[in-house]
Scaffold this active site. Sequence first.
Site, PDB file in Angstrom:
ATOM      1  N   GLU A   7     -10.721   1.598  -4.412  1.00 44.71           N
ATOM      2  CA  GLU A   7     -10.496   3.030  -4.188  1.00 44.71           C
ATOM      3  C   GLU A   7      -9.499   3.684  -5.145  1.00 44.71           C
ATOM      4  OE1 GLU A   7     -11.487   3.597   0.479  1.00 44.71           O
ATOM      5  OE2 GLU A   7      -9.501   2.756   0.094  1.00 44.71           O
ATOM      6  N   HIS A  56      -3.806   2.723  -4.617  1.00 42.16           N
ATOM      7  CA  HIS A  56      -3.044   2.480  -3.374  1.00 42.16           C
ATOM      8  C   HIS A  56      -1.604   2.078  -3.702  1.00 42.16           C
ATOM      9  CE1 HIS A  56      -6.160   2.659  -0.164  1.00 42.16           C
ATOM     10  NE2 HIS A  56      -6.991   2.282  -1.120  1.00 42.16           N
ATOM     11  N   ASP A  96       0.882  -1.174   0.000  1.00 43.13           N
ATOM     12  CA  ASP A  96       0.000   0.000   0.000  1.00 43.13           C
ATOM     13  C   ASP A  96       0.910   1.211   0.000  1.00 43.13           C
ATOM     14  OD1 ASP A  96      -2.213   1.890   0.549  1.00 43.13           O
ATOM     15  OD2 ASP A  96      -3.310   0.080   1.105  1.00 43.13           O
TER      16      ASP A  96
HETATM   17  C1  ACM Z   1     -10.978  -1.121   1.815  1.00 48.22           C
HETATM   18  O1  ACM Z   1     -11.335  -1.012   2.994  1.00 48.22           O
HETATM   19  N1  ACM Z   1     -10.542  -0.050   1.166  1.00 48.22           N
HETATM   20  C2  ACM Z   1     -11.029  -2.388   1.110  1.00 48.22           C
END
Ligand code: ACM
Length: 499
Positions: A286, A230, A153
């Site tokens: 996201e 991410h 991440d």
């Molecule tokens: C997440 O909580 N963004 C998978």
Amino acid sequence: MKTLSRFFSTIAILLLFPFGSLAQGPENVIPVPSEIRLGKGTYVWQDAPDIRIRRVKGMAPESYELKVDEKGVTIKYSDNAGEFYALQTLKQMTCDGKIKTIACCEISDSPRFPYRGLHFDVSRHFRSIDFLKKQIDAMAMFKMNRMHIHLTDAAGWRMQIDAYPRLTEFGAWRPQETWKEWWNGDRLYAEEGSEGAYGGYYTKEELRELVEYARERYIEIIPEIEMPGHSEEVLAAYPELSCAGEPYRQGEMCIGNEKVFTFIENVLTEVMEVFPSEFIHIGGDEANKEHWKKCPKCQQRMKEEGLADVDELQSYMIRRVSRFVESKGRRIIGWDEILDGGLAAGATVMSWRGTQGGIDAMEMGHDVIMTPGRYCYLDHAQDAPFKEPESIGGYLPLDSVYVYDPVEPSMPAEKLHHLLGIQGNLWAEYIPADGHAEYMYWPRAMAIAETGWSRPENKDADDFRRRALSALDHLKGEGYNVFDLENEYGERKLAQTGL
Ligand code: ACM
């Protein structure tokens, strides 16, 4: 029925795994077994206990039967996991052999769901291998069987990748120790070994050892490599993979760039060499898709592939990566955003933004793991926020985790076989220390374990709380840093303040 060597190996397993609850019978076992029939009398545990144990064909996977009578213990099991789980139950009943007198009883037990998972975010704060092994021990005790490790991440890349050394020489380190300071600052990375560099990564050797440690306890480790979002740390280490071609500009990989696919395939090849898991998690959540709208390479890709919008562009990437993973005999899992723009054939969906994504995916014939934030996000405070360590916000006490049932009335009965199970997630933005993470898991992970294993008609919140208190005492005795459930503020008004 019983051979001497089997007998001794059973005793060895009992000694190997350092767990058990304080109960004298099955009344404290977590997760609650499918059927318990209490008998009369007791068996007094001998120094050389009489355990007859045998494999039986035709029993459901992971299942077992355990009978205690005045002469000893008889175990029948379906497969190696079933045998292991029978011994976990016995160890909980005898507190690892510390309790010498156990009540006569018969237990038949099998899991409700095949997937009973717990998630570890080792990117936001690096966790030691010893910490992960300790959690594996506790997970095994409660018959959980999947450890999902979020290895990458923005906050740090955590796995040695030989083809891309900058991921760990640079992408695994940052100037600030806490995620909060880093996030609120410039979000820079640091060279490994430079002054004040905080972070870390696992060597392949360490990960292989962890995989083996988990495997011996019937837990499969599922690695997650995030894409396309991410991914700031990837783009800081290898800026040519971003649309801008520069570091610190975006968190999403450039889907128009073939080098990105080469990178992903090379990375996943090394990941699959280390992790033999059926599933490889490829994230998908996201992504900020705005850069792709302005990127000539992404626009060109959309034109060439006839993709109507940036959702379809992400879907193009996930489908392509899924085909690659499947060509190696594995399957992908993605967060429920992988539904946007069209779901890749064969993809399994982890439903986190609620349950509708999971339900939609099941209706389309895809496998699903339920992990809705409202019930399964263990990064929310578990008690009145003013008395708890700082958290990401929200309030998710043990009872609220426990009440969740993954089977919803709107789910089509003929699709229920696609519901593989449940997972608890612990995102670690506000959880710098290993002990703090442990505190967030236990006891709430026990509720996830019981929902994943036990029949819904056997679940009872008050009884679960009683058993959880006993199990927490045991975990404390084993050196775990657990939440003080006994002194919980709970649903008192104060618990709701400061959210
Ligand atoms: C997440 O909580 N963004 C998978």
